[in-house]
Design a protein around this motif. Structure first.
Motif, short mmCIF file in Angstrom:
data_model
loop_
_atom_site.label_atom_id
_atom_site.label_comp_id
_atom_site.label_asym_id
_atom_site.label_seq_id
_atom_site.Cartn_x
_atom_site.Cartn_y
_atom_site.Cartn_z
N PHE A 30 -48.04 -65.20 -0.34
CA PHE A 30 -47.09 -65.80 -1.27
C PHE A 30 -47.78 -66.44 -2.47
N LYS A 31 -49.01 -66.87 -2.33
CA LYS A 31 -49.76 -67.35 -3.50
C LYS A 31 -49.90 -66.22 -4.52
N ILE A 81 -39.62 -60.24 3.92
CA ILE A 81 -40.61 -60.84 3.02
C ILE A 81 -40.30 -60.46 1.58
N VAL A 82 -40.01 -59.20 1.33
CA VAL A 82 -39.72 -58.73 -0.04
C VAL A 82 -38.49 -59.45 -0.59
N ALA A 83 -37.47 -59.63 0.21
CA ALA A 83 -36.27 -60.33 -0.25
C ALA A 83 -36.61 -61.76 -0.66
N ILE A 86 -38.58 -61.62 -4.00
CA ILE A 86 -37.66 -61.37 -5.13
C ILE A 86 -36.92 -62.65 -5.48
N HIS A 87 -36.48 -63.38 -4.48
CA HIS A 87 -35.80 -64.65 -4.71
C HIS A 87 -36.73 -65.61 -5.47
N HIS A 88 -37.99 -65.69 -5.06
CA HIS A 88 -38.96 -66.54 -5.76
C HIS A 88 -39.15 -66.06 -7.20
N HIS A 89 -39.25 -64.75 -7.41
CA HIS A 89 -39.44 -64.21 -8.74
C HIS A 89 -38.24 -64.54 -9.64
N GLU A 90 -37.05 -64.45 -9.09
CA GLU A 90 -35.85 -64.76 -9.87
C GLU A 90 -35.85 -66.24 -10.26
#
Length: 96
Positions: A30-31, A81-83, A86-90
């Motif tokens: 995640f880093k 994990i990908v979901a 993506i949430h973090h990226h948004e």
């Protein structure tokens, strides 16, 4: 009361060690994905990359099969994990 066999205690300790390693590896992953999210936001790229995700899922399924892990489980795990990524990226994009 039954006493716990030493072998069971040893196996549980091994499981605990693997669980700790998984958590540390996820934190490290995640880093990197946070850095990716910042780069995507800076360059106006979408939070999701379906082609990359497809390739990664296929790769993970193959690794799972080689490791005698259920590839369906591996795919579900990566999708989770990908979901989250993506949430973090948004969220990073929205804060930019």
């Amino acid at each position: 009361m039954n006493s716990v066999p030493p072998e069971l205690l040893s196996l549980r300790k091994s499981i605990d060690n693997v669980d700790a390693a998984i958590i540390h590896m996820l934190a490290e992953r995640f880093k990197f994905t946070q850095q990716v999210g910042r780069l995507k936001a800076e360059h106006g790229l979408p939070s999701s990359d379906p082609e990359r995700e497809r390739v990664q899922i296929q790769r993970l399924r193959e690794l799972a099969t080689e490791s005698t892990l259920d590839p369906e489980f591996a795919e579900k795990f990566l999708n989770f994990i990908v979901a989250e990524v993506i949430h973090h990226h948004e969220r990073i994009r929205d804060e930019s």
